[in-house]
Design a protein around this motif. Structure first.
Motif, PDB file in Angstrom:
ATOM      1  N   ASP A 217      43.908  24.891  44.233  1.00  0.00           N
ATOM      2  CA  ASP A 217      44.363  26.262  44.019  1.00  0.00           C
ATOM      3  C   ASP A 217      43.506  27.166  44.900  1.00  0.00           C
ATOM      4  N   LEU A 218      44.053  27.550  46.034  1.00  0.00           N
ATOM      5  CA  LEU A 218      43.326  28.337  47.027  1.00  0.00           C
ATOM      6  C   LEU A 218      43.385  29.823  46.703  1.00  0.00           C
ATOM      7  N   SER A 219      42.460  30.577  47.272  1.00  0.00           N
ATOM      8  CA  SER A 219      42.604  32.025  47.237  1.00  0.00           C
ATOM      9  C   SER A 219      43.840  32.394  48.044  1.00  0.00           C
ATOM     10  N   ALA A 220      44.412  33.553  47.734  1.00  0.00           N
ATOM     11  CA  ALA A 220      45.603  33.991  48.462  1.00  0.00           C
ATOM     12  C   ALA A 220      45.319  34.104  49.955  1.00  0.00           C
ATOM     13  N   GLU A 221      44.107  34.570  50.295  1.00  0.00           N
ATOM     14  CA  GLU A 221      43.749  34.721  51.708  1.00  0.00           C
ATOM     15  C   GLU A 221      43.654  33.368  52.411  1.00  0.00           C
ATOM     16  N   ALA A 222      43.088  32.361  51.718  1.00  0.00           N
ATOM     17  CA  ALA A 222      42.980  31.032  52.316  1.00  0.00           C
ATOM     18  C   ALA A 222      44.351  30.389  52.486  1.00  0.00           C
TER      19      ALA A 222
ATOM     20  N   TYR B 104      45.887  31.662  44.068  1.00  0.00           N
ATOM     21  CA  TYR B 104      45.633  32.605  42.982  1.00  0.00           C
ATOM     22  C   TYR B 104      44.637  33.643  43.476  1.00  0.00           C
ATOM     23  N   ASP B 105      44.302  34.608  42.619  1.00  0.00           N
ATOM     24  CA  ASP B 105      43.356  35.662  42.977  1.00  0.00           C
ATOM     25  C   ASP B 105      42.304  35.754  41.879  1.00  0.00           C
ATOM     26  N   SER B 106      41.034  35.572  42.225  1.00  0.00           N
ATOM     27  CA  SER B 106      39.960  35.682  41.238  1.00  0.00           C
ATOM     28  C   SER B 106      39.608  37.135  40.934  1.00  0.00           C
TER      29      SER B 106
ATOM     30  N   LEU C 250      37.533  33.380  51.057  1.00  0.00           N
ATOM     31  CA  LEU C 250      38.061  32.035  51.285  1.00  0.00           C
ATOM     32  C   LEU C 250      37.412  31.079  50.292  1.00  0.00           C
ATOM     33  N   TYR C 251      38.134  30.746  49.238  1.00  0.00           N
ATOM     34  CA  TYR C 251      37.575  29.903  48.187  1.00  0.00           C
ATOM     35  C   TYR C 251      38.672  29.040  47.579  1.00  0.00           C
ATOM     36  N   VAL C 252      38.275  28.115  46.697  1.00  0.00           N
ATOM     37  CA  VAL C 252      39.220  27.190  46.084  1.00  0.00           C
ATOM     38  C   VAL C 252      38.778  26.868  44.670  1.00  0.00           C
ATOM     39  N   ALA C 253      39.768  26.641  43.807  1.00  0.00           N
ATOM     40  CA  ALA C 253      39.545  26.133  42.462  1.00  0.00           C
ATOM     41  C   ALA C 253      40.051  24.698  42.414  1.00  0.00           C
TER      42      ALA C 253
END
Length: 318
Positions: free
Chosen positions: A142-147, A78-80, A97-100
């Motif tokens: 749920d990772l960032s799109a970049e990750a 996803y994208d924050s 680079l992040y995660v939910a």
């Protein structure tokens, strides 16, 4: 709060009520991929008996990933849109680079600020735990799109992954502190940053003794009756027993204040608390873990402190 809103304690007469922090993820805000969950029932049974990090005076919720034990699951993305997520960061990390995590692994904010190494078909990526994914089951990242693009082809949309908590990741600098908007000598709230490992407790020195702050699910640490006008001496302890004390933190709501102390590592002036014996139930043995990538600076060694943990209290989580 599954809608990402920030609850506030009662405010004394005359004190300003803290405004809501923008940019938090909200459960029904957008449609997300709904994917088949074959095999997740067995995974949930394992995760149900994982350990819970002691979150200061906050109740033990389910368990964020701690230690170096590997987990298996799936990843989406996803994208924050640059926001800092449920963990109330001022913004997403510059490397994007992040995660939910789902509610059980987000654990009412106990995972905030920690890191995971996530391995997929293309390789491994290190991500900051920054957000909550209200609809994600245990094991669903749920990772960032970049990750996600680092570990798989985005066209796939969902991939199987293995992941593990990073112990003592490299720190970008000394601890940071952000006093929440609306705080005053009568209502204290602070966000701690750049601590590397998940935090166990935050305390404020007042009148010669330490006062424990309560962690909220949006990752601020609160003393509802206030801690005086400041400046403050704040003691921070992580789940592996690293402890650092910062001085001179001002009552400056909305400003990120960088201290002069690191949580651990080169240049740190800290103490390490011995871990207390775990009071958690036994956990099903896990499979052998894959070797960490050569670039990882955080592979645990025998000298790594044992995480201080406790069993999740029955019914503590919604």
């Amino acid at each position: 709060m599954t809608d990402g809103s920030a609850p506030h304690p009662p405010i004394p007469a005359g004190a300003e009520r803290p405004p809501a922090v923008p940019g938090r993820r909200r459960a029904p805000a957008r449609a997300r991929r709904r994917l088949a969950a074959a095999g997740l029932a067995a995974l949930a049974a394992v995760v149900a008996v994982t350990l819970a990090v002691r979150g200061g005076a906050a109740p033990a919720c389910a368990a964020p990933p701690v230690g170096a034990a590997p987990h298996t699951g799936k990843a989406t993305f996803y994208d924050s849109k640059g926001a800092g997520g449920n963990c109330s960061r001022p913004a997403a990390p510059t490397n994007r680079l992040y995660v939910a995590l789902g509610p059980s692994e987000y654990a009412a904010g106990a995972s905030c600020g920690g890191f995971l190494d996530v391995t997929g078909p293309r390789g491994t990526v290190r991500v900051l735990v920054m957000d909550q994914c209200p609809e994600c089951a245990p094991g669903h990242l749920d990772l960032s799109a970049e990750a996600f693009a680092r570990i798989a082809d985005p066209v796939q949309g969902v991939v199987r992954v293995t992941y593990r908590a990073v112990v003592d990741p490299a720190l970008p600098g000394p601890l940071t502190f952000r006093i929440k908007e609306g705080a005053s000598q009568w209502w204290f709230a602070v966000l701690v940053g750049d601590h590397g490992n998940p935090l166990r407790s935050v305390e404020v020195r007042q009148n010669g003794s330490w006062r424990a702050a309560d962690r909220e699910d949006y990752n601020y640490w609160l003393i509802p009756s206030g801690a005086g006008p400041g400046p403050y001496t704040i003691r921070v302890t992580d789940v592996y027993g690293h402890r650092a004390t910062a001085t001179g933190i001002r009552m400056a709501p909305g400003q990120v204040q960088r201290s002069t102390v690191r949580m651990y590592g080169a240049g740190a002036v800290t103490t390490t608390r011995p871990a207390k014996p775990s009071r958690s139930p036994s956990v099903r043995p896990t499979s052998a873990s894959p070797s960490p990538p050569p670039s990882s600076p955080s592979a645990p060694t025998p000298s790594t402190p044992t995480p201080v943990v406790e069993a999740a209290a029955p019914g503590a989580c919604a």
